[in-house]
Design an enzyme around this catalytic site. Structure first.
Site, mmCIF file in Angstrom:
data_model
loop_
_atom_site.group_PDB
_atom_site.id
_atom_site.type_symbol
_atom_site.label_atom_id
_atom_site.label_comp_id
_atom_site.label_asym_id
_atom_site.label_seq_id
_atom_site.Cartn_x
_atom_site.Cartn_y
_atom_site.Cartn_z
ATOM 1 N N ASP A 140 -9.544 1.547 -24.842
ATOM 2 C CA ASP A 140 -9.817 1.284 -23.435
ATOM 3 C C ASP A 140 -9.689 2.557 -22.624
ATOM 4 O OD1 ASP A 140 -9.765 -1.247 -24.389
ATOM 5 O OD2 ASP A 140 -7.952 -1.859 -23.336
ATOM 6 N N GLU A 151 2.720 -7.048 7.968
ATOM 7 C CA GLU A 151 2.942 -5.603 7.815
ATOM 8 C C GLU A 151 3.987 -5.289 6.750
ATOM 9 O OE1 GLU A 151 0.866 -3.610 9.635
ATOM 10 O OE2 GLU A 151 0.064 -5.543 10.280
ATOM 11 N N ARG A 179 -2.073 -9.043 -20.874
ATOM 12 C CA ARG A 179 -2.876 -8.713 -22.067
ATOM 13 C C ARG A 179 -2.145 -7.773 -23.011
ATOM 14 N NH1 ARG A 179 -5.305 -4.014 -21.779
ATOM 15 N NH2 ARG A 179 -7.114 -4.455 -23.071
ATOM 16 N N PRO A 205 0.818 -1.218 0.000
ATOM 17 C CA PRO A 205 0.000 0.000 0.000
ATOM 18 C C PRO A 205 0.852 1.269 0.000
ATOM 19 C CG PRO A 205 -0.241 -1.210 2.077
ATOM 20 C CD PRO A 205 0.570 -2.073 1.165
HETATM 21 C C1 J9Q Z 1 0.271 -6.076 0.308
HETATM 22 N N1 J9Q Z 1 -3.048 -3.756 1.218
HETATM 23 O O1 J9Q Z 1 -2.916 -2.715 -1.213
HETATM 24 C C2 J9Q Z 1 -3.060 -1.962 -2.338
HETATM 25 N N2 J9Q Z 1 -2.084 -2.227 -3.180
HETATM 26 C C3 J9Q Z 1 -1.300 -3.171 -2.609
HETATM 27 C C4 J9Q Z 1 -1.828 -3.469 -1.366
HETATM 28 C C5 J9Q Z 1 -1.329 -4.414 -0.356
HETATM 29 C C6 J9Q Z 1 -1.966 -4.526 0.905
HETATM 30 C C7 J9Q Z 1 -1.456 -5.430 1.861
HETATM 31 C C8 J9Q Z 1 -0.346 -6.180 1.549
HETATM 32 C C9 J9Q Z 1 -0.231 -5.193 -0.642
#
Ligand code: J9Q
Length: 273
Positions: free
Chosen positions: A176, A119, A161, A92
């Site tokens: 797209d 984490e 793709r 994230p």
């Molecule tokens: C690994 N939330 O969330 C959004 N993009 C990647 C992630 C993510 C997460 C938790 C662990 C990636």
């Protein structure tokens, strides 16, 4: 393209054998290898995580299994003739995954995915492999997941793709939403197919008028309206040089006006019902 995935949930990656990505593999365009990270643990409990230094919630993935797993996958890949790997770590806290990044990744011959649970992975792993290859830390959106496996599926589908020979002629890349090119900066408007009336709902008569110019204009207006409604940030970001006279007229009706700089901004007087 060679694609390695290192995960503590190899079963989670089963969808890689299905649909578009599965076909790409069957056709030999894509060579997917999923490995279980726990193969590189040597204690009784196959431990892959530990408590964070400095305290705090959750667990952090230990560097040792990742280091050994990555070294093994790298050695195997090189031996099989793969070259110029890139490491992709869903997180994230990564850079946003966009179509532009999908194109960049699709141009690389070898991607190694490192989806983390808990984490995240001990920072030293990314620092170490960044000295040997590009490391892409990528976020697929602002929400909380349990791990990076679902993002691996998302990124893989977007990348696969784009590989030569994967998409048929029926599906082309250009139109797209978000594809660099034609409708680059607008969302798609509504689409319809047979029957012409469904549960008393007719299709817009415009679409059967046979006036191809008018249909294109109508679609453009629908795309502008949809984008203004769902993604006003995209209108604000648009280069105003990409708007023709009728676009400006339509945007004005939707409550948008050009600023002195030319970019469009929604008039504050227009409020949602
Ligand atoms: C690994 N939330 O969330 C959004 N993009 C990647 C992630 C993510 C997460 C938790 C662990 C990636």
């Amino acid at each position: 393209m060679r694609l390695d995935v290192l995960t503590i949930f190899p079963e989670y990656l089963a969808p890689l054998n299905v649909s578009l990505v599965g076909k790409a593999c069957a056709r030999g365009v894509l060579d997917v290898r999923v490995s279980d990270l726990r193969e590189w643990t040597y204690d009784r409990h196959n431990t892959v995580d530990d408590t964070p230094y400095g305290g705090g919630p959750g667990m952090v993935m230990k560097p040792d299994p990742w280091g050994e797993a990555l070294d093994t996958v790298l050695a195997d890949g090189y031996e099989a003739g793969a070259h110029t790997p890139a490491l992709v770590v869903p997180t994230p806290s990564g850079r946003p995954f966009t179509q532009e990044l999908a194109v960049e990744l699709s141009e690389r011959p070898w991607l190694i995915f490192a989806p983390a649970r808990y984490e995240g992975i001990d920072r030293r792993v990314m620092d170490e492999y960044a000295t040997r290859m590009p490391v892409y830390e990528v976020s697929i959106g602002d929400y909380v997941l349990a791990g990076g496996e679902a993002p691996v599926l998302v990124i893989t589908e977007a990348v696969a793709r784009l590989l030569p020979g994967v998409l048929g002629n029926a599906e082309s890349h250009r139109d797209d939403s978000f594809a660099p090119g034609a409708m680059a900066d607008l969302l798609e408007g509504p689409v319809y197919t047979k029957p012409p009336v469904w549960r008393g709902r007719a299709i817009p008569s415009m679409l059967t008028s046979g006036h191809h110019g008018k249909i294109a204009r109508w679609r453009r207006d629908e795309a502008l309206a949809r984008t203004a409604e769902m993604r006003p940030d995209l209108i604000e970001r648009c280069d105003p040089a990409g708007f023709d006279k009728k676009d400006r007229e339509t945007l004005s009706i939707l409550g948008w006006a050009p600023e002195p700089g030319g970019r469009f901004w929604r008039r504050p007087s227009v409020v949602e019902e």
